[in-house]
Design an enzyme around this catalytic site. Structure first.
Site, short mmCIF file in Angstrom:
data_model
loop_
_atom_site.label_atom_id
_atom_site.label_comp_id
_atom_site.label_asym_id
_atom_site.label_seq_id
_atom_site.Cartn_x
_atom_site.Cartn_y
_atom_site.Cartn_z
CD GLN A 168 0.56 2.57 14.36
OE1 GLN A 168 0.44 1.53 14.99
NE2 GLN A 168 0.46 2.61 13.06
CD GLU A 211 4.40 5.15 9.73
OE1 GLU A 211 3.55 6.06 9.78
OE2 GLU A 211 4.14 3.99 9.37
CG ASP A 248 -3.34 4.16 12.36
OD1 ASP A 248 -4.31 3.51 12.83
OD2 ASP A 248 -2.36 3.62 11.81
CD GLU A 289 -4.81 3.75 9.44
OE1 GLU A 289 -4.56 4.90 9.00
OE2 GLU A 289 -3.98 2.83 9.44
CG ASP A 316 -3.79 -0.53 8.67
OD1 ASP A 316 -3.51 -1.36 7.81
OD2 ASP A 316 -2.92 -0.06 9.45
CE LYS A 341 -0.37 -0.09 6.55
NZ LYS A 341 -0.58 -0.51 7.96
NE ARG A 370 2.67 -2.19 6.80
CZ ARG A 370 2.07 -3.34 7.13
NH1 ARG A 370 1.69 -4.17 6.18
NH2 ARG A 370 1.83 -3.65 8.39
CB SER A 371 6.29 1.57 10.61
OG SER A 371 6.20 0.19 10.84
CE LYS A 391 -1.26 6.22 8.42
NZ LYS A 391 -1.59 4.96 9.10
#
Ligand code: PGA
Ligand code: ZN
Length: 417
Positions: A168, A211, A248, A289, A316, A341, A370-371, A391
């Protein structure tokens, strides 16, 4: 003692143009504040439930009118005019009002919107900054307040970029920078070099993913990693010393029944661990991650052992900011860093509990966006109070920049006090 006078929520749109919830909280003292909740795309299966309307005729079923109604009716009715001692008391009342294990009655989006808006209003009532208030919620001394180290998305793949490569994010970490200001100057130079590489090497326009990362058609994950190193060097910086990498892997999203599918190859768990270790041995990676999928707690200790001493094993989807899952992972020796998160779990208090467990086990904490984000910037305050790292995504797209710009403001404020 903070007492809620008025609570009101409404539907707004996030950075993908999908509905989310914004809540405004007015206290009897006159303090008024609002907060918006973000939304993920590459979500963990253990996340609390984000309530969506499922009305196919409106926003393809993604509307948040029910979540807003739950705040405006159920939550407002139960909480208004009730003196509250603490954030923990408010969050406990929200959990009781919901009464389900995954917050499916009120919706984690509704619950978090209230939790955050109340925290902001309470900070105003106390006359302290939001980062000071978050720090106080965690019972820390003032010396714990420090802007976090940035981890910034350079290249995107997976669910945030149409799956052109399986993993990702490849992130850059300005480990040599001594301030947020210096870090952003460095990241700007690396990002510009990566845009140039995208044009020249891939003959691709530097369009950005969810992102804000670049997503040229990399032929492999290894090319994505070596292009990140090449961008650092093209910016005149030393890879590893000035700027390191983080990845990630988000591996749950290319995993099925024991097999990880990467670049057309099928890897079992041991082969996946060997592949990740190969990246860490070759590139200056400081954090990995979700290197294994979220359900494989029995295999995570092997991954951690393979990476120990070189890079963080960061969870995550694996942990979902859930105190129960964090406790299990600590007992198993399965990770040494928590991606935090708050909307994965739904209240500030539960997220604080997950963080406390992680801290007590000497883990690092990465406070993450978050995205799907909004222009709200509370995450910068949270990361300053609770995170070793932040992040947020890349240095493009205003929903990301809102957080970086707030970090710059916080840094200046901290330097002058
Ligand atoms: P998400 O992903 O916000 O789309 O769930 C972010 C991440 O995996 O870190
Ligand atoms: Zn992730």
């Amino acid at each position: 003692m903070p007492t809620i006078n008025h609570l009101h929520a409404r539907e707004i749109l996030d950075s993908r143009g999908r509905p989310t919830v914004k809540c405004c909280c007015e206290l009897q003292s006159g303090a008024v504040a609002s907060a918006s909740v973000p939304s993920g795309a590459s979500t963990g299966t253990a996340e609390a439930l984000e309530l969506r309307d499922k009305d196919a005729k409106r926003y393809a079923g993604l509307g948040c009118l029910k979540a807003c109604l739950n705040i405006n009716q159920i939550t407002a009715f139960a909480l208004c005019n009730k003196p509250l001692e603490t954030q923990r008391e408010l969050d406990q009342l929200l959990l009781e009002l919901d009464g389900t294990p995954n917050k499916s009655k009120l919706g984690a989006n509704a619950i978090l919107a209230v939790s955050l808006a109340f925290a902001r209003a309470h900070a105003l009532e106390r006359g302290v900054t939001l980062y000071q208030h978050f720090s106080d919620l965690a019972g820390q001394p003032r010396s714990a307040i420090k802007p976090p180290t940035l981890t910034v998305n350079l290249f995107s793949g997976g669910k945030h970029a149409g799956g052109q490569v399986e993993i990702q994010d490849v992130l850059v970490v300005p480990v040599g920078a001594s301030s947020v200001d210096e870090a952003l100057v460095i990241i700007f130079a690396v990002y510009r070099a990566a845009m140039e590489l995208t044009r020249k090497k891939y003959d691709a326009r530097p369009l950005v993913a969810d992102e804000g990362g670049l997503a040229p058609p990399f032929p492999s994950i290894e090319a994505m990693l070596s292009d990140a190193v090449a961008s650092i060097e093209a910016a005149g910086l030393h890879a590893g010393r000035d700027v390191a990498l983080a990845v990630d892997v988000a591996s749950s999203h290319f995993y099925d029944r024991g097999i990880y599918t990467i670049g057309g190859k099928s890897l079992d768990t041991d082969a996946m661990i060997a592949r990740v270790k190969g990246w860490v041995d070759t590139y200056p990676i400081v954090s990995v991650e979700d290197g294994l999928e979220e359900g494989s707690i029995e295999h995570w200790p092997k991954l951690r052992a393979a990476l120990l001493g070189k890079t963080l094993t960061l969870g995550d989807d694996f942990l979902c900011t859930n105190p129960h899952r964090v406790r299990q992972a600590i007992a198993a020796g399965a990770a040494d860093a928590l991606l935090l998160k708050v909307n994965q779990i739904g209240t500030l208090t539960e997220a604080a509990d997950a963080r406390k467990l992680a801290r007590e086990a000497d883990w690092k904490v990465v406070v993450s966006a978050r995205s799907g984000e909004t222009e709200d910037d509370w995450l910068a305050d949270l990361a300053t109070a609770w995170g070793d790292y932040i992040k947020v995504g890349s240095i493009t797209r205003s929903e990301r920049l809102a957080k970086y710009n707030r970090l710059l403001e916080i840094e200046r404020e901290l330097l002058s006090t």
